[in-house]
Design a protein around this motif. Structure first.
Motif, PDB file in Angstrom:
ATOM      1  N   VAL A 146      30.187 -32.652  57.659  1.00 30.28           N
ATOM      2  CA  VAL A 146      30.913 -33.487  58.624  1.00 30.28           C
ATOM      3  C   VAL A 146      32.380 -33.598  58.229  1.00 30.28           C
ATOM      4  CG1 VAL A 146      31.158 -35.842  59.529  1.00 30.28           C
ATOM      5  CG2 VAL A 146      28.893 -34.772  59.421  1.00 30.28           C
ATOM      6  N   LEU A 203      34.387 -31.482  65.180  1.00 31.90           N
ATOM      7  CA  LEU A 203      33.355 -32.405  65.663  1.00 31.90           C
ATOM      8  C   LEU A 203      33.947 -33.453  66.599  1.00 31.90           C
ATOM      9  CD1 LEU A 203      31.416 -32.853  62.320  1.00 31.90           C
ATOM     10  CD2 LEU A 203      30.543 -31.732  64.386  1.00 31.90           C
ATOM     11  N   TYR A 250      27.126 -32.199  64.041  1.00 31.95           N
ATOM     12  CA  TYR A 250      27.155 -31.228  62.938  1.00 31.95           C
ATOM     13  C   TYR A 250      25.788 -30.566  62.778  1.00 31.95           C
ATOM     14  CZ  TYR A 250      27.605 -28.969  58.485  1.00 31.95           C
ATOM     15  OH  TYR A 250      27.599 -28.017  57.504  1.00 31.95           O
TER      16      TYR A 250
END
Length: 149
Positions: free
Chosen positions: A52, A59, A88
């Motif tokens: 992440v 993202l 993710y």
């Protein structure tokens, strides 16, 4: 509670702290000392957090694309980090089925978010799953699972 569910909870808590602190520090060591976890839980949580953080801009762009009338920066911290982690998993963790990702994200939202968080998270992740071209295989897998019931 499964080890990956536990790992996702820990990952969410760590991502929340990153949102506040902006970088790792003593708080991360303290977190792991105060929140005991098996090696398997810690490894999956750290894999998710690292992914992440590495793909955060991408993202946020994907989440923002489907979050009608919402800027990612204005979302509640819990919601945006559940969405980042879920996106993710969908986009970069081929070993995790979409159905599992969706269910886990919704459960995290129910546990850590407000009353509407689970619907919000479900709506955005569902759009990502159904509209992102790179997720065709996961979409097909999710449909195949539904048709076998």
């Amino acid at each position: 509670m499964g080890s990956r569910h536990h790992a996702r909870e820990r990952a969410l808590q760590i991502l929340f702290q990153y949102d506040i602190h902006g970088k790792p520090g003593l708080w991360l060591d303290v977190f792991w000392k105060e929140n005991e976890a098996t090696d398997e839980v810690k490894a999956f949580a750290e894999r998710l957090v690292a992914g992440v953080l590495e793909k955060k801009k991408e993202l946020d762009a994907v989440v923002g694309k489907y979050a009608t009338n919402w800027k990612v920066s204005r979302m509640p911290i819990v919601d945006r980090n559940i969405l980042r982690a879920g996106a993710y998993e969908l986009l970069w963790m081929d070993d995790v089925p979409a159905k599992v990702t969706m269910n886990e994200a919704i459960e995290l939202a129910k546990s850590f978010g407000d009353d509407d968080a689970s619907k919000f998270v479900n709506g955005i992740l569902d759009q990502i799953l159904n509209k992102e071209l790179t997720l065709a295989a996961k979409r097909a897998e999710a449909v195949d699972v539904k048709s076998k019931r």
